[in-house]
Design a protein around this motif. Sequence first.
Motif, PDB file in Angstrom:
ATOM      1  N   PRO A 125       0.839  -1.199   0.000  1.00 49.41           N
ATOM      2  CA  PRO A 125       0.000   0.000   0.000  1.00 49.41           C
ATOM      3  C   PRO A 125       0.882   1.260   0.000  1.00 49.41           C
ATOM      4  N   VAL A 126       0.447   2.274  -0.756  1.00 50.89           N
ATOM      5  CA  VAL A 126       1.231   3.513  -0.832  1.00 50.89           C
ATOM      6  C   VAL A 126       0.334   4.740  -0.695  1.00 50.89           C
ATOM      7  N   ARG A 127       0.945   5.782  -0.213  1.00 52.45           N
ATOM      8  CA  ARG A 127       0.346   7.126  -0.207  1.00 52.45           C
ATOM      9  C   ARG A 127       1.435   8.043  -0.742  1.00 52.45           C
ATOM     10  N   VAL A 128       1.136   8.754  -1.828  1.00 50.10           N
ATOM     11  CA  VAL A 128       2.132   9.565  -2.528  1.00 50.10           C
ATOM     12  C   VAL A 128       1.701  11.029  -2.510  1.00 50.10           C
ATOM     13  N   ARG A 129       2.633  11.875  -2.168  1.00 50.58           N
ATOM     14  CA  ARG A 129       2.401  13.326  -2.227  1.00 50.58           C
ATOM     15  C   ARG A 129       3.329  13.870  -3.305  1.00 50.58           C
ATOM     16  N   ALA A 130       2.747  14.373  -4.384  1.00 54.09           N
ATOM     17  CA  ALA A 130       3.511  14.891  -5.512  1.00 54.09           C
ATOM     18  C   ALA A 130       3.418  16.411  -5.543  1.00 54.09           C
ATOM     19  N   THR A 131       4.571  17.065  -5.585  1.00 58.40           N
ATOM     20  CA  THR A 131       4.620  18.521  -5.646  1.00 58.40           C
ATOM     21  C   THR A 131       5.046  18.930  -7.041  1.00 58.40           C
ATOM     22  N   THR A 132       4.276  19.859  -7.626  1.00 60.64           N
ATOM     23  CA  THR A 132       4.575  20.380  -8.959  1.00 60.64           C
ATOM     24  C   THR A 132       4.695  21.897  -8.865  1.00 60.64           C
ATOM     25  N   GLY A 133       4.915  22.529  -9.992  1.00 60.35           N
ATOM     26  CA  GLY A 133       4.972  23.984 -10.032  1.00 60.35           C
ATOM     27  C   GLY A 133       3.623  24.627  -9.785  1.00 60.35           C
ATOM     28  N   THR A 134       2.543  23.887  -9.966  1.00 57.32           N
ATOM     29  CA  THR A 134       1.204  24.461  -9.804  1.00 57.32           C
ATOM     30  C   THR A 134       0.495  24.038  -8.527  1.00 57.32           C
ATOM     31  N   GLY A 135       1.040  23.078  -7.794  1.00 55.25           N
ATOM     32  CA  GLY A 135       0.380  22.656  -6.563  1.00 55.25           C
ATOM     33  C   GLY A 135       0.840  21.300  -6.088  1.00 55.25           C
ATOM     34  N   THR A 136       0.101  20.776  -5.116  1.00 49.47           N
ATOM     35  CA  THR A 136       0.416  19.483  -4.512  1.00 49.47           C
ATOM     36  C   THR A 136      -0.745  18.532  -4.750  1.00 49.47           C
ATOM     37  N   PHE A 137      -0.431  17.311  -5.108  1.00 56.07           N
ATOM     38  CA  PHE A 137      -1.437  16.286  -5.379  1.00 56.07           C
ATOM     39  C   PHE A 137      -1.153  15.075  -4.498  1.00 56.07           C
ATOM     40  N   ILE A 138      -2.208  14.418  -4.044  1.00 56.51           N
ATOM     41  CA  ILE A 138      -2.063  13.236  -3.199  1.00 56.51           C
ATOM     42  C   ILE A 138      -2.737  12.055  -3.889  1.00 56.51           C
ATOM     43  N   PHE A 139      -2.047  10.924  -3.881  1.00 55.35           N
ATOM     44  CA  PHE A 139      -2.556   9.691  -4.483  1.00 55.35           C
ATOM     45  C   PHE A 139      -2.459   8.571  -3.459  1.00 55.35           C
ATOM     46  N   GLU A 140      -3.399   7.657  -3.516  1.00 54.86           N
ATOM     47  CA  GLU A 140      -3.351   6.452  -2.687  1.00 54.86           C
ATOM     48  C   GLU A 140      -3.588   5.256  -3.585  1.00 54.86           C
ATOM     49  N   GLY A 141      -3.031   4.127  -3.180  1.00 55.29           N
ATOM     50  CA  GLY A 141      -3.222   2.903  -3.949  1.00 55.29           C
ATOM     51  C   GLY A 141      -2.248   1.837  -3.517  1.00 55.29           C
ATOM     52  N   TRP A 142      -1.787   1.050  -4.477  1.00 55.91           N
ATOM     53  CA  TRP A 142      -0.875  -0.048  -4.173  1.00 55.91           C
ATOM     54  C   TRP A 142      -0.008  -0.372  -5.377  1.00 55.91           C
ATOM     55  N   TYR A 143       1.091  -1.032  -5.086  1.00 49.07           N
ATOM     56  CA  TYR A 143       1.966  -1.618  -6.104  1.00 49.07           C
ATOM     57  C   TYR A 143       2.063  -3.101  -5.796  1.00 49.07           C
TER      58      TYR A 143
ATOM     59  N   HIS B   7       4.984  -5.559 -10.699  1.00 47.83           N
ATOM     60  CA  HIS B   7       4.127  -6.335 -11.598  1.00 47.83           C
ATOM     61  C   HIS B   7       2.952  -5.495 -12.086  1.00 47.83           C
ATOM     62  N   SER B   8       2.321  -4.745 -11.177  1.00 43.14           N
ATOM     63  CA  SER B   8       1.189  -3.884 -11.526  1.00 43.14           C
ATOM     64  C   SER B   8       1.013  -2.835 -10.442  1.00 43.14           C
ATOM     65  N   ALA B   9       0.145  -1.875 -10.726  1.00 44.50           N
ATOM     66  CA  ALA B   9      -0.085  -0.793  -9.772  1.00 44.50           C
ATOM     67  C   ALA B   9      -1.496  -0.258  -9.934  1.00 44.50           C
ATOM     68  N   SER B  10      -1.955   0.418  -8.902  1.00 48.71           N
ATOM     69  CA  SER B  10      -3.236   1.104  -8.949  1.00 48.71           C
ATOM     70  C   SER B  10      -3.117   2.331  -8.054  1.00 48.71           C
ATOM     71  N   LEU B  11      -3.270   3.508  -8.646  1.00 51.72           N
ATOM     72  CA  LEU B  11      -3.219   4.767  -7.902  1.00 51.72           C
ATOM     73  C   LEU B  11      -4.443   5.598  -8.238  1.00 51.72           C
ATOM     74  N   GLN B  12      -5.026   6.210  -7.220  1.00 50.46           N
ATOM     75  CA  GLN B  12      -6.154   7.088  -7.415  1.00 50.46           C
ATOM     76  C   GLN B  12      -5.876   8.404  -6.711  1.00 50.46           C
ATOM     77  N   PRO B  13      -6.311   9.524  -7.313  1.00 53.79           N
ATOM     78  CA  PRO B  13      -6.130  10.807  -6.636  1.00 53.79           C
ATOM     79  C   PRO B  13      -7.034  10.906  -5.419  1.00 53.79           C
ATOM     80  N   VAL B  14      -6.559  11.586  -4.392  1.00 53.29           N
ATOM     81  CA  VAL B  14      -7.332  11.825  -3.176  1.00 53.29           C
ATOM     82  C   VAL B  14      -7.826  13.257  -3.223  1.00 53.29           C
ATOM     83  N   LEU B  15      -9.133  13.426  -3.117  1.00 56.76           N
ATOM     84  CA  LEU B  15      -9.709  14.761  -3.131  1.00 56.76           C
ATOM     85  C   LEU B  15      -9.725  15.332  -1.727  1.00 56.76           C
ATOM     86  N   ARG B  16      -9.378  16.583  -1.620  1.00 58.09           N
ATOM     87  CA  ARG B  16      -9.382  17.236  -0.311  1.00 58.09           C
ATOM     88  C   ARG B  16     -10.554  18.152  -0.185  1.00 58.09           C
TER      89      ARG B  16
END
Length: 177
Positions: A136-154, A168-177
């Motif tokens: 299970p993963v929780r990812v916080r991605a920072t870009t020039g326009t903002g921060t995005f959070i994703f949850e899922g698994w690898y 082997h595979s992955a599934s990530l979905q954005p988390v809405l705040r």
Amino acid sequence: MRRVVMLLPLLFGGCSCQPDPVEGSASTGKAADTAVLPDADAPAASEPETATPVAATPGAVAPGAADEGATVRRYMYALPGSDRSASDAYWSGGRTGARPDDAVLRDIPDLRNLRVDTGSPIARDTAQPSRLREVPVRVRATTGTGTFIFEGWYRLQPRPDGSGWEIHSASLQPVLR
């Protein structure tokens, strides 16, 4: 007086109606941090152990290889670079498909920083040792326009040579705040 005499065996012998304490109880969903070795004089148990943590099962990959969570984190930290071959090397066969399972994360423009939190690996097959693990993963991605959070698994499997884990595979979905 008869009642007292009848209750004495329960006090000294224990009551069979009380559950025995079990490490890594399935009701809590958490595995025990310590292993309990069987008594050498005790007969072998007829039932297989079902609460064995994934990390305690040797043999899926070579000793000393990076664990599943470390493999996912190394892959994630290779993503912000411009050379995708470094991150693709973590996938099964050394490359992703035409559209990787985590394309939502790989396609973020102007990706500057990633923070990755991984959970404990979960066995997704019945093989001993497990050959398909889900992290299970929780990812916080920072870009020039903002921060995005994703949850899922690898999901990971051992490399064909057994030297470590590959995605082997992955599934990530954005988390809405």
